[in-house]
Design an enzyme around this catalytic site. Sequence first.
Site, PDB file in Angstrom:
ATOM      1  CG  ASN A 101      -9.509  -1.198   1.946  1.00  0.00           C
ATOM      2  OD1 ASN A 101      -9.043  -2.325   2.090  1.00  0.00           O
ATOM      3  ND2 ASN A 101      -9.408  -0.266   2.886  1.00  0.00           N
ATOM      4  CD  GLU A 102     -10.146  -2.295   6.335  1.00  0.00           C
ATOM      5  OE1 GLU A 102     -10.082  -1.160   6.859  1.00  0.00           O
ATOM      6  OE2 GLU A 102      -9.380  -3.226   6.651  1.00  0.00           O
ATOM      7  CG  ASN A 111      -7.660   2.345   5.554  1.00  0.00           C
ATOM      8  OD1 ASN A 111      -8.464   1.458   5.284  1.00  0.00           O
ATOM      9  ND2 ASN A 111      -7.264   2.573   6.799  1.00  0.00           N
ATOM     10  CD  GLN A 136       0.503  -2.409   3.713  1.00  0.00           C
ATOM     11  OE1 GLN A 136       1.378  -1.899   3.051  1.00  0.00           O
ATOM     12  NE2 GLN A 136      -0.541  -1.725   4.151  1.00  0.00           N
ATOM     13  CD  GLU A 139      -2.838   1.052   2.487  1.00  0.00           C
ATOM     14  OE1 GLU A 139      -3.677   1.956   2.638  1.00  0.00           O
ATOM     15  OE2 GLU A 139      -2.778   0.041   3.223  1.00  0.00           O
ATOM     16  CD  GLU A 183      -6.206  -4.645   4.571  1.00  0.00           C
ATOM     17  OE1 GLU A 183      -5.970  -4.356   5.774  1.00  0.00           O
ATOM     18  OE2 GLU A 183      -6.676  -3.842   3.752  1.00  0.00           O
ATOM     19  CE1 TYR A 202      -3.335  -6.232   9.067  1.00  0.00           C
ATOM     20  CE2 TYR A 202      -5.522  -5.246   9.093  1.00  0.00           C
ATOM     21  CZ  TYR A 202      -4.340  -5.523   8.436  1.00  0.00           C
ATOM     22  OH  TYR A 202      -4.150  -5.085   7.147  1.00  0.00           O
TER      23      TYR A 202
END
Length: 505
Positions: A172-173, A72, A352, A27, A292, A244
Amino acid sequence: MKQARMIIDRAFKVSEVDKRIYGSFIEHLGRAVYDGIYQPGNPLSDEDGFRTDVLNMVKELNVPIVRYPGGNFVSNFFWEDSVGPVEERPVRLELAWRSLEQNKIGLNEFSKWLKKADADMMMAVNLGTRGVADACNLLEYCNHPGGTKYSDLRIKHGVKDPHNVKVWCLGNEMDGDWQIGHKTMHEYGRLSQETAKAMKLIDPTIELVSCGSSNLDMPTFPEWEATTLGYNYDYVDYVSLHQYYGNLNNDTADFLALSDDMDQFIRSVIATCDFVRAKKRGKKDINLSFDEWNVWFHTREADDEFMEKDPWHIAPPLLEDQYSFEDALLVGLMLITLMKHADRVKMACLAQLVNVIAPIMTEKDGGKAWKQTIFYPFMHASRYGRGMVLQPVIDTPVHDTKEHENVTDLSSVAVWNQADEELTVFAVNRNIDEDMELVTDLRSMEGYQLIEHIVLENNDMKACNSASGEAVIPITVSRSKVDGGIMTSVLNKASWNVIRLKKQK
């Protein structure tokens, strides 16, 4: 010594592993791109400014697909800024991480880096501040051969052949209120439906990923998946999962049980996807893209304070978590969980890849690259976890932790590479106090003999690697033996184990 027993039978097939479950993520965040994969002027960088030491480590991990450019970041990404002559590209305020984006590395440069890394691109489109038309224009730029506005623009930019990006994330999200352009489930459902419909008219061969819940604890989970897939089921191929974990309470035993939560998350999303299929009388499964996942949160408070009080830097050092031995154990447990669900989890991205919550780190100001503790279980899984997943039958002692009951001491899965006639057993002893004897029945794998038993272990759960030295590295041990189709192994307390066997000619 406690004992666990396991049966591995070639008839107990789960699914062939899709190699894309060993994907990763770059990212435009912190030093992932600038100072990470790209650092012109570094003696180790090539003619394009890409660090060859980092590339070599990425190749060690054998990463087949990389998600880009966010995260993000993508929800306020103007892809047109990232192409064309570099000197003409604008500098923008990057709102997700409150940094400055120079656009020196963009779509075409990153595609060139991927070729050097032997990986494919998983592209994300901006459905936060943009929409259908912009996603279609980007797809035309990337995949159409020529003769149209955006494909000819790509050719004008010096890229004659299409990039042929096959996997596209629809935002994304979008369920998160932290996301630029956050949507309700109905807003996202309609937008993703129309975007997917239009994109597949341009290129019917692409695969599309619908945004799932940002984590297991989102208040809208799993209603978000049920509602959004209700809109876009006919057009998408995958739904995403993000998760996460951190040892926030400094409780190692409970921390190592968190992979059970990941397992339940996967099972719940599968159930929701199958509910939508049944409701729609559908004929296709929606598979999972766990695009992710990792351990995080070591530096979160400091990162948040930095972005709040001192924003608008170029490639600031954000999310540079230093991983410990216990973090490597949980990463190994999460990899085992992904492999167990190979029938429905077809893609996954360790988030990442470089510098930002990453297995690979580079020193600032042109220093060396080095491997974090989590590098090794990922490398082992990517290297040896390709083939047919076999579901082991396990009888193991269990223990309770502060937040989890009946946590199995043993977490394990087996992968059978039929072409090379190799079998790999991945196993973690989650008991942090006691070693374990593992007795494995391999009689259905006639003729298979031990190649090696690799372990990652350390008496200090907080031991970390650094640029000055590696305290946590894999070693080969003599703790397994095979006799008459029965393998006996010793798994030390709190250890990652890779036991490899091969059929003898």
